[in-house]
Design a protein around this motif. Structure first.
Motif, PDB file in Angstrom:
ATOM      1  N   UNK A   1      43.898  26.194  29.944  1.00  0.00           N
ATOM      2  CA  UNK A   1      44.891  25.114  29.932  1.00  0.00           C
ATOM      3  C   UNK A   1      44.797  24.289  28.644  1.00  0.00           C
ATOM      4  N   UNK A   2      43.573  24.030  28.194  1.00  0.00           N
ATOM      5  CA  UNK A   2      43.400  23.280  26.950  1.00  0.00           C
ATOM      6  C   UNK A   2      43.924  24.083  25.763  1.00  0.00           C
ATOM      7  N   UNK A   3      43.675  25.384  25.761  1.00  0.00           N
ATOM      8  CA  UNK A   3      44.175  26.239  24.684  1.00  0.00           C
ATOM      9  C   UNK A   3      45.690  26.294  24.669  1.00  0.00           C
ATOM     10  N   UNK A   4      46.293  26.366  25.852  1.00  0.00           N
ATOM     11  CA  UNK A   4      47.751  26.389  25.934  1.00  0.00           C
ATOM     12  C   UNK A   4      48.334  25.068  25.439  1.00  0.00           C
ATOM     13  N   UNK A   5      47.742  23.951  25.848  1.00  0.00           N
ATOM     14  CA  UNK A   5      48.213  22.649  25.380  1.00  0.00           C
ATOM     15  C   UNK A   5      48.056  22.540  23.867  1.00  0.00           C
ATOM     16  N   UNK A   6      46.947  23.023  23.332  1.00  0.00           N
ATOM     17  CA  UNK A   6      46.737  22.994  21.888  1.00  0.00           C
ATOM     18  C   UNK A   6      47.815  23.796  21.171  1.00  0.00           C
ATOM     19  N   UNK A   7      48.118  24.994  21.671  1.00  0.00           N
ATOM     20  CA  UNK A   7      49.148  25.826  21.044  1.00  0.00           C
ATOM     21  C   UNK A   7      50.519  25.150  21.112  1.00  0.00           C
ATOM     22  N   UNK A   8      50.827  24.500  22.235  1.00  0.00           N
ATOM     23  CA  UNK A   8      52.110  23.805  22.360  1.00  0.00           C
ATOM     24  C   UNK A   8      52.193  22.620  21.403  1.00  0.00           C
ATOM     25  N   UNK A   9      51.082  21.891  21.260  1.00  0.00           N
ATOM     26  CA  UNK A   9      51.071  20.745  20.352  1.00  0.00           C
ATOM     27  C   UNK A   9      51.165  21.190  18.894  1.00  0.00           C
ATOM     28  N   UNK A  10      50.515  22.283  18.556  1.00  0.00           N
ATOM     29  CA  UNK A  10      50.635  22.808  17.191  1.00  0.00           C
ATOM     30  C   UNK A  10      52.073  23.242  16.942  1.00  0.00           C
ATOM     31  N   UNK A  11      52.719  23.810  17.950  1.00  0.00           N
ATOM     32  CA  UNK A  11      54.123  24.200  17.814  1.00  0.00           C
ATOM     33  C   UNK A  11      54.998  22.979  17.536  1.00  0.00           C
ATOM     34  N   UNK A  12      54.692  21.858  18.185  1.00  0.00           N
ATOM     35  CA  UNK A  12      55.454  20.624  17.955  1.00  0.00           C
ATOM     36  C   UNK A  12      55.218  20.072  16.547  1.00  0.00           C
ATOM     37  N   UNK A  13      54.021  20.244  16.015  1.00  0.00           N
ATOM     38  CA  UNK A  13      53.662  19.694  14.703  1.00  0.00           C
ATOM     39  C   UNK A  13      53.616  20.758  13.611  1.00  0.00           C
ATOM     40  N   UNK A  14      54.227  21.918  13.855  1.00  0.00           N
ATOM     41  CA  UNK A  14      54.066  23.013  12.908  1.00  0.00           C
ATOM     42  C   UNK A  14      54.698  22.729  11.555  1.00  0.00           C
ATOM     43  N   UNK A  15      55.691  21.872  11.490  1.00  0.00           N
ATOM     44  CA  UNK A  15      56.278  21.521  10.197  1.00  0.00           C
ATOM     45  C   UNK A  15      55.250  20.891   9.272  1.00  0.00           C
ATOM     46  N   UNK A  16      54.408  20.047   9.826  1.00  0.00           N
ATOM     47  CA  UNK A  16      53.367  19.400   9.032  1.00  0.00           C
ATOM     48  C   UNK A  16      52.163  20.321   8.856  1.00  0.00           C
TER      49      UNK A  16
END
Length: 135
Positions: free
Chosen positions: A14-29
């Motif tokens: 679950x932590x890994x999935x949340x991390x991947x989703x958050x990186x997807x949200x901030x991928x521009x930066x």
């Protein structure tokens, strides 16, 4: 006498999935090229923001921005291996069961990386390509 280093618990799915989703949200930066709008301080702030969100969602273990960044590279590596295996299984000929689906984490990492960067080549793929090295 040396002080023993305390390890943090392993990352959960679950932590890994949340991390991947958050990186997807901030991928521009996080995945952008350095320039006037993308700086190392901006990337550091993005990782710190991601770690704060993960810490708010999973308060039992405190993760730093560096922990999140390191885990992201581990997730990338594992997802690339899983994507390569999936592509290999889906391109096999003959009968049999269909290839299993990608995990949610691998699918999210695939979205972040994009199709062009997730194109994976194994060690013998050059044998079958039109750009095979000449002997």
């Amino acid at each position: 006498m040396e002080k023993k280093r305390n390890r943090k618990p392993n990352w959960t799915e679950e932590q890994g999935l949340l991390l991947a989703q958050l990186v997807n949200e901030h991928k521009g930066m996080l995945r952008g090229k350095f320039g006037p709008t993308v700086t190392s301080q901006g990337k550091r702030r993005a990782w710190d923001t991601i770690s704060q969100t993960i810490n708010a969602s999973f308060p039992l273990v405190v993760r730093t921005g560096d922990d999140c960044e390191k885990r992201w590279y581990v997730l990338q590596s594992k997802a690339k291996d899983e994507i390569a295996a999936h592509k290999r299984e889906s391109s096999l000929t003959g009968g049999g069961p269909p290839a299993k689906r990608l995990s949610q984490v691998a699918d999210t990492v695939f979205q972040v990386l994009g199709h062009s960067e997730a194109r994976l080549h194994g060690p013998a793929d050059w044998l079958y390509s039109s750009t095979a090295p000449l002997s």
